[in-house]
Design a protein around this motif. Structure first.
Motif, PDB file in Angstrom:
ATOM      1  N   PHE A  46     -75.111  -5.975  54.628  1.00 32.26           N
ATOM      2  CA  PHE A  46     -73.723  -6.256  54.993  1.00 32.26           C
ATOM      3  C   PHE A  46     -73.365  -7.678  54.560  1.00 32.26           C
ATOM      4  O   PHE A  46     -74.161  -8.598  54.721  1.00 32.26           O
ATOM      5  N   GLU A  47     -72.167  -7.846  54.011  1.00 33.80           N
ATOM      6  CA  GLU A  47     -71.718  -9.153  53.541  1.00 33.80           C
ATOM      7  C   GLU A  47     -70.495  -9.585  54.344  1.00 33.80           C
ATOM      8  O   GLU A  47     -69.373  -9.157  54.057  1.00 33.80           O
ATOM      9  N   ARG A  98     -68.939   0.110  49.623  1.00 35.85           N
ATOM     10  CA  ARG A  98     -69.867  -0.920  49.126  1.00 35.85           C
ATOM     11  C   ARG A  98     -69.314  -1.682  47.923  1.00 35.85           C
ATOM     12  O   ARG A  98     -69.658  -2.837  47.728  1.00 35.85           O
ATOM     13  N   ASN A  99     -68.471  -1.029  47.117  1.00 39.16           N
ATOM     14  CA  ASN A  99     -67.961  -1.695  45.917  1.00 39.16           C
ATOM     15  C   ASN A  99     -66.942  -2.772  46.242  1.00 39.16           C
ATOM     16  O   ASN A  99     -67.047  -3.901  45.760  1.00 39.16           O
ATOM     17  N   ASP A 100     -65.941  -2.433  47.040  1.00 41.01           N
ATOM     18  CA  ASP A 100     -64.807  -3.342  47.229  1.00 41.01           C
ATOM     19  C   ASP A 100     -64.505  -3.709  48.677  1.00 41.01           C
ATOM     20  O   ASP A 100     -63.545  -4.424  48.930  1.00 41.01           O
TER      21      ASP A 100
END
Length: 176
Positions: free
Chosen positions: A29-30, A118-120
């Protein structure tokens, strides 16, 4: 007797930051990508959101390492906006999307992102401490029907009652 009361109280309060069986927090997780504005697309009903439309959440970094959470919604019955400010902290590592959030003093509840774009980072599927708490959040007030289908499928697979979902309106009521 006092230690028993203390242990019982601690057990009850810690139960609010548990994870429902079958729900796993997103790994890798970011937080920096998650911060900012989100719109509530769908939810299970709760008294604290009952009657609200145009619901959004804003996540901002706190100086103490936590996250400020500002939830906002429009209550048409009162013709007014309402908001609540809380704070959130990671329960484990900051790369695991498992947080505890509080809007009421020392009482915390789970906030578990169990799926995300997950991409954007354009949508997220979020659970609370039990299968009675479920949200679909997105960066825009509407999402593609495929995202909603994926959300319902993922929620059903984990045991959520998706027949009870409320789809949140983000349009202003028409003037008469």
């Amino acid at each position: 007797m006092k230690p028993w009361i203390t242990l019982t109280l601690a057990a009850l309060l810690s139960g609010c930051v548990g994870i429902p069986q079958g729900v796993q927090p997103v790994r890798d997780f970011e937080l920096a990508r998650y911060l900012g504005q989100w719109y509530e697309i769908a939810r299970l009903d709760h008294s604290f959101e009952r009657g609200l439309s145009r619901v959004s959440a804003e996540y901002q970094r706190r100086d103490d390492g936590g996250i400020t959470v500002i939830n906002r919604g429009y209550r048409e019955a009162d013709n007014q906006w309402t908001s609540a400010e809380g704070k959130a902290y990671f329960v484990n590592e900051p790369d695991q999307a498992y947080l505890k959030v509080s809007f009421f003093g020392p009482f915390y509840g789970s906030y578990v992102v169990f799926d995300i774009d997950r991409n954007d980072y354009q949508y997220a599927f979020v659970s609370g401490p039990t299968l009675n708490y479920l949200w679909l959040l997105a960066r825009t007030p509407t999402v593609d029907e495929k995202v909603i289908e994926r959300f319902i499928e993922a929620a059903n697979a984990r045991g959520f009652d998706t027949d009870q979902l409320i789809f949140v309106s983000h349009t202003a009521p028409q003037a008469e």
